[in-house]
Motif scaffolding. Structure first.
Motif, short mmCIF file in Angstrom:
data_model
loop_
_atom_site.label_atom_id
_atom_site.label_comp_id
_atom_site.label_asym_id
_atom_site.label_seq_id
_atom_site.Cartn_x
_atom_site.Cartn_y
_atom_site.Cartn_z
N SER A 1 2.67 5.75 -14.78
CA SER A 1 1.83 6.03 -13.50
C SER A 1 0.31 5.70 -13.67
O SER A 1 -0.12 5.27 -12.62
CB SER A 1 1.91 7.73 -13.18
OG SER A 1 3.43 7.92 -12.91
N ARG B 1 0.76 -1.27 -0.03
CA ARG B 1 -0.13 -0.07 0.05
C ARG B 1 0.85 1.18 -0.01
O ARG B 1 0.38 2.32 -0.28
CB ARG B 1 -0.93 -0.15 1.19
CG ARG B 1 -2.06 -0.85 1.06
CD ARG B 1 -3.05 -0.87 2.18
NE ARG B 1 -3.55 0.24 2.08
CZ ARG B 1 -4.81 0.56 1.42
NH1 ARG B 1 -5.41 -0.46 0.54
NH2 ARG B 1 -5.62 1.70 1.39
N ARG B 2 2.21 1.18 0.05
CA ARG B 2 3.14 2.30 0.47
C ARG B 2 3.87 2.52 -0.84
O ARG B 2 4.70 3.10 -1.29
CB ARG B 2 4.09 2.26 1.47
CG ARG B 2 3.32 2.30 3.07
CD ARG B 2 4.63 1.68 3.88
NE ARG B 2 4.10 1.24 5.13
CZ ARG B 2 4.73 0.70 6.00
NH1 ARG B 2 5.99 0.48 5.95
NH2 ARG B 2 3.79 0.20 7.20
N TYR C 1 -1.59 2.97 -11.56
CA TYR C 1 -2.85 3.14 -10.89
C TYR C 1 -4.05 2.20 -11.24
O TYR C 1 -4.55 1.52 -10.42
CB TYR C 1 -3.35 4.53 -11.13
CG TYR C 1 -4.61 4.93 -10.35
CD1 TYR C 1 -4.62 5.10 -9.10
CD2 TYR C 1 -5.81 4.88 -10.86
CE1 TYR C 1 -5.61 5.40 -8.24
CE2 TYR C 1 -6.80 5.38 -10.39
CZ TYR C 1 -6.87 5.43 -9.07
OH TYR C 1 -8.25 5.75 -8.19
N LEU D 1 2.22 7.88 -5.54
CA LEU D 1 2.92 9.17 -5.26
C LEU D 1 3.99 8.33 -4.17
O LEU D 1 5.18 8.95 -4.71
CB LEU D 1 2.13 10.07 -4.32
CG LEU D 1 3.04 11.26 -3.82
CD1 LEU D 1 3.50 12.02 -4.95
CD2 LEU D 1 2.03 12.12 -2.92
N LEU D 2 3.91 7.80 -3.26
CA LEU D 2 4.80 7.05 -2.42
C LEU D 2 5.63 6.33 -3.32
O LEU D 2 6.96 6.31 -3.33
CB LEU D 2 4.24 6.37 -1.47
CG LEU D 2 3.48 7.11 -0.39
CD1 LEU D 2 2.67 6.26 0.82
CD2 LEU D 2 4.47 8.13 0.62
N LYS D 3 5.41 5.62 -4.28
CA LYS D 3 6.13 4.69 -5.10
C LYS D 3 7.01 5.43 -5.93
O LYS D 3 8.29 4.95 -6.20
CB LYS D 3 5.16 3.81 -6.15
CG LYS D 3 5.76 2.94 -7.16
CD LYS D 3 4.85 2.12 -8.11
CE LYS D 3 5.28 1.09 -8.49
NZ LYS D 3 6.14 1.50 -9.80
N GLY E 1 -4.43 -0.18 -2.36
CA GLY E 1 -3.94 1.16 -2.51
C GLY E 1 -4.68 2.23 -3.17
O GLY E 1 -5.94 1.85 -3.68
N ASN E 2 -4.11 3.40 -3.49
CA ASN E 2 -5.02 4.47 -4.01
C ASN E 2 -3.85 5.61 -4.89
O ASN E 2 -2.55 5.11 -4.95
CB ASN E 2 -5.94 5.38 -2.94
CG ASN E 2 -5.07 5.79 -1.94
OD1 ASN E 2 -3.92 6.18 -1.97
ND2 ASN E 2 -5.85 5.65 -0.87
N TRP E 3 -4.00 6.77 -5.00
CA TRP E 3 -3.31 7.69 -5.70
C TRP E 3 -2.09 7.81 -4.69
O TRP E 3 -1.14 7.99 -5.40
CB TRP E 3 -4.03 8.74 -6.09
CG TRP E 3 -4.38 8.96 -7.50
CD1 TRP E 3 -5.92 8.86 -7.74
CD2 TRP E 3 -3.83 8.67 -8.84
NE1 TRP E 3 -6.00 8.77 -9.12
CE2 TRP E 3 -4.54 8.72 -9.72
CE3 TRP E 3 -2.65 8.59 -9.21
CZ2 TRP E 3 -4.52 8.56 -11.11
CZ3 TRP E 3 -1.99 8.56 -10.51
CH2 TRP E 3 -3.07 8.63 -11.35
N LEU E 4 -2.29 7.89 -3.43
CA LEU E 4 -1.04 8.20 -2.74
C LEU E 4 -0.12 7.03 -2.88
O LEU E 4 1.11 7.17 -2.65
CB LEU E 4 -1.72 7.96 -0.93
CG LEU E 4 -0.58 8.37 0.21
CD1 LEU E 4 0.11 9.65 -0.03
CD2 LEU E 4 -1.22 8.33 1.35
N THR E 5 -0.58 6.00 -2.81
CA THR E 5 0.24 4.60 -3.22
C THR E 5 1.11 5.00 -4.36
O THR E 5 2.42 4.78 -4.41
CB THR E 5 -0.68 3.28 -3.55
OG1 THR E 5 -1.43 2.95 -2.45
CG2 THR E 5 0.52 2.02 -3.57
#
Length: 249
Positions: free
Chosen positions: A218, A144-145, A222, A237-239, A231-235
């Motif tokens: 990207s 998820r990160r 997604y 971004l963190l990736k 996960g989501n868009w934050l996933t």
């Protein structure tokens, strides 16, 4: 344990020799080397044919395909080894003992997959490290990160492809990420981190050679996390942010 190594090629005359020699010079004795050529129209195929005549463990085919993931799927279909891994035509194994170390990890840890570290190196000077991708032991919360192992370092049991499927050709760039999510989310599978540089990859791969490709990657990433319910868009971004610390100053 037999290991099936798969290389997909297409007009790779500048790098294919380094790639092949890194496989053929491995100390591990039981390697099946599958080379899937996409119908090269320059010197690549001549070199491959000459190598196949000299080495009985090379299985060579050449025909048009739908891209690298289609070629890798063809290689998986031909594989007979208990363990399957990939060495892309621009890449090379870091040293001659790599496959031996991976097989030992499979035996000692009794796992379904083994992965390690990767060096991105300069195109002309492969001794120069541009990016050092150091991984870590797997924990399901990492997905998820945006965490993933470097795909060229990932070796899995061939049965996983039978049970969970091969690369989805609906992805042009991120089919490897989709596959990783598909298997790493399974609670019954075990993966072992081998803290060792397994592959050296020349910079300029399909996913990062242009801004357009980065954006496309990207979007596909997604779609992969939504398809796999992780996960989501934050996933995403963190990736992407996590990669920044890998670059050498």
């Amino acid at each position: 344990m037999k290991v099936s190594l798969i290389t997909a090629t297409y007009n790779s005359e500048a790098t294919i020799e380094d790639c092949m020699l890194s496989v053929l010079n491995q100390t591990y004795p039981n390697i099946e080397y599958i080379i899937v050529d996409g119908g090269s129209n320059e010197k690549t195929l001549k070199y491959l044919n000459e190598a196949a005549e000299k080495h009985s463990n090379i299985i060579l085919s050449s025909e048009p395909d739908q891209g690298i993931y289609d070629a890798l799927n063809k290689g998986i279909a031909k594989a007979t080894g208990e363990i399957v891994g990939f060495v892309h035509s621009d890449d090379f194994l870091a040293d001659p003992s790599i496959i031996s170390a991976i097989v030992e990890a499979f035996k000692a840890q009794e796992v379904d997959g083994v992965y390690g570290d990767l060096h991105y190196v300069a195109l002309e000077n492969t001794a120069k490290i541009i990016r050092n991708w150091v991984s870590e032991p797997f924990d399901h919360r990492l997905l998820r990160r945006g965490w993933m192992p470097a795909h060229p370092t990932l070796y899995v049991k061939r049965d996983l492809y039978k049970k969970y499927g091969v690369f989805d050709l609906n992805y042009r760039i991120a089919a490897d990420y989709d596959f990783i999510l598909r298997i790493f989310k399974q609670p019954n599978l075990k993966f072992h981190y081998l803290p060792k540089t397994i592959v050296k990859m020349r910079v300029g791969g399909a996913s990062n050679k242009s801004l357009k490709n980065i954006i496309q990657k990207s979007k596909e990433d997604y779609r992969a996390i939504k398809t796999n319910h992780i996960g989501n868009w934050l996933t995403i971004l963190l990736k992407n942010v996590s990669k920044l610390k890998q670059f050498k100053s």
